[in-house]
Design an enzyme around this catalytic site. Sequence first.
Site, PDB file in Angstrom:
ATOM      1  N   LYS A   1       1.945  -9.544 -31.881  1.00 13.75           N
ATOM      2  CA  LYS A   1       2.418  -8.964 -30.621  1.00 13.75           C
ATOM      3  C   LYS A   1       3.621  -9.713 -30.043  1.00 13.75           C
ATOM      4  O   LYS A   1       3.866 -10.876 -30.368  1.00 13.75           O
ATOM      5  CB  LYS A   1       1.269  -8.857 -29.621  1.00 13.75           C
ATOM      6  CG  LYS A   1       0.401  -7.631 -29.945  1.00 13.75           C
ATOM      7  CD  LYS A   1      -0.579  -7.246 -28.893  1.00 13.75           C
ATOM      8  CE  LYS A   1      -1.299  -5.957 -29.359  1.00 13.75           C
ATOM      9  NZ  LYS A   1      -2.460  -5.642 -28.549  1.00 13.75           N
TER      10      LYS A   1
ATOM     11  N   ARG B   1      -8.744  -7.789 -34.000  1.00  9.81           N
ATOM     12  CA  ARG B   1      -8.002  -6.623 -34.528  1.00  9.81           C
ATOM     13  C   ARG B   1      -6.664  -7.136 -35.061  1.00  9.81           C
ATOM     14  O   ARG B   1      -5.827  -7.591 -34.289  1.00  9.81           O
ATOM     15  CB  ARG B   1      -7.811  -5.611 -33.407  1.00  9.81           C
ATOM     16  CG  ARG B   1      -7.148  -4.312 -33.845  1.00  9.81           C
ATOM     17  CD  ARG B   1      -6.992  -3.365 -32.659  1.00  9.81           C
ATOM     18  NE  ARG B   1      -6.291  -2.147 -33.038  1.00  9.81           N
ATOM     19  CZ  ARG B   1      -4.966  -2.064 -33.125  1.00  9.81           C
ATOM     20  NH1 ARG B   1      -4.202  -3.104 -32.859  1.00  9.81           N
ATOM     21  NH2 ARG B   1      -4.401  -0.924 -33.468  1.00  9.81           N
TER      22      ARG B   1
HETATM   23  C1  7PJ Z   1      -4.757  -2.911 -29.323  1.00  9.96           C
HETATM   24  C2  7PJ Z   1      -5.392  -1.711 -29.643  1.00  9.96           C
HETATM   25  C3  7PJ Z   1      -5.524  -3.964 -28.738  1.00  9.96           C
HETATM   26  C4  7PJ Z   1      -7.430  -2.512 -28.925  1.00  9.96           C
HETATM   27  C5  7PJ Z   1      -3.275  -1.570 -30.103  1.00  9.96           C
HETATM   28  C6  7PJ Z   1      -0.539  -3.222 -31.515  1.00  9.96           C
HETATM   29  C7  7PJ Z   1      -0.554  -2.199 -30.437  1.00  9.96           C
HETATM   30  N1  7PJ Z   1      -6.711  -1.505 -29.464  1.00  9.96           N
HETATM   31  N2  7PJ Z   1      -4.429  -0.877 -30.122  1.00  9.96           N
HETATM   32  N3  7PJ Z   1      -6.856  -3.713 -28.582  1.00  9.96           N
HETATM   33  N4  7PJ Z   1      -3.443  -2.807 -29.629  1.00  9.96           N
HETATM   34  N5  7PJ Z   1      -8.742  -2.346 -28.711  1.00  9.96           N
HETATM   35  O1  7PJ Z   1      -1.417  -3.300 -32.374  1.00  9.96           O
HETATM   36  O2  7PJ Z   1       0.445  -4.028 -31.503  1.00  9.96           O
HETATM   37  O3  7PJ Z   1      -5.062  -5.057 -28.390  1.00  9.96           O
HETATM   38  S1  7PJ Z   1      -1.757  -0.889 -30.634  1.00  9.96           S
END
Ligand code: 7PJ
Length: 296
Positions: free
Chosen positions: A238, A272
């Site tokens: 990020k 994640r």
């Molecule tokens: C997240 C997400 C996060 C959850 C994205 C990226 C942006 N879902 N979807 N938590 N981020 N739960 O992966 O850079 O931080 S999309």
Amino acid sequence: MRLQSADQRPKISLALGANRSMQIGKLRIDAPAVMGILNVTPDSFSDGGRFSLRDDALRQAEAMAMAGADIIDVGGESTRPGAKHVSEQEELDRVVPVIEAICEVTDAPVSVDTSKAGVMRAAIRAGAAMINDIRALRDPGALEAAAELQRPVCLMHMQGQPRTMQDTPQYTNVTEEVRHFLAERIGICVDAGIGRDLIITDPGFGFGKSHAHNVELLANLRQLQELGQPLMVGLSRKATLGTLTGRGTDERLPASIAAAVIALMSGAVILRVHDVAATVDAVKVTQAVLETRLTQ
Ligand code: 7PJ
């Protein structure tokens, strides 16, 4: 070569709240889990049409499962600031065939990254085991769909909407406001008939948060354990890690691993991530230390 899978890793008792545990498809969440990110958007793969999009996505899902991913998170809506709106039909066309294909080739539970009730229903029908909603079931019909489906659901905090959320994020106390929002959403879900054993929470790094807000949230992550629900963290590659290191998106693996370890040490249960194999190694090292602390 198949790397050591989650069930071969040592277990620790986790911050799942009193006497609670969680089941996601065939996966029992009793040790930190690695969720591999699979974006099924035309800009995330070679531009070779819909079949090639599905095949590329399936190959990437298989590679992540081989690398030890416990969960595969499939998303068809880009949530980057400024990203275009995606219609429900377009999202369905992107994710449903991919979910069906993944479920045929691996036992790793599939999560669907969506805010739309119709996509949630179709994804679960296609074999998905959980819902990951960056809007925490606030879109029309989403709460009702999740209550009807009775699957684990991740509620994420976001201030504003993806298109404009990074313009002027504002908080008096970011950790307290995120905690308050998530507590409120948990209450609303429980009232709607979604049991606490199905609820995961996520502070939503980068979603309506300045760099300083992200760092403060990570430093205070432990406070979110008071919610009593398993905590998921997404910091992989990020922007805030780019700000700290001066590195571009593809050069943020070391920073992402550092963030993952801090999150685990602060009680996170699901990470994640894009880089599954490297994160699985980091989880093993961190988990050994956490487990030793618990048994001493
Ligand atoms: C997240 C997400 C996060 C959850 C994205 C990226 C942006 N879902 N979807 N938590 N981020 N739960 O992966 O850079 O931080 S999309």
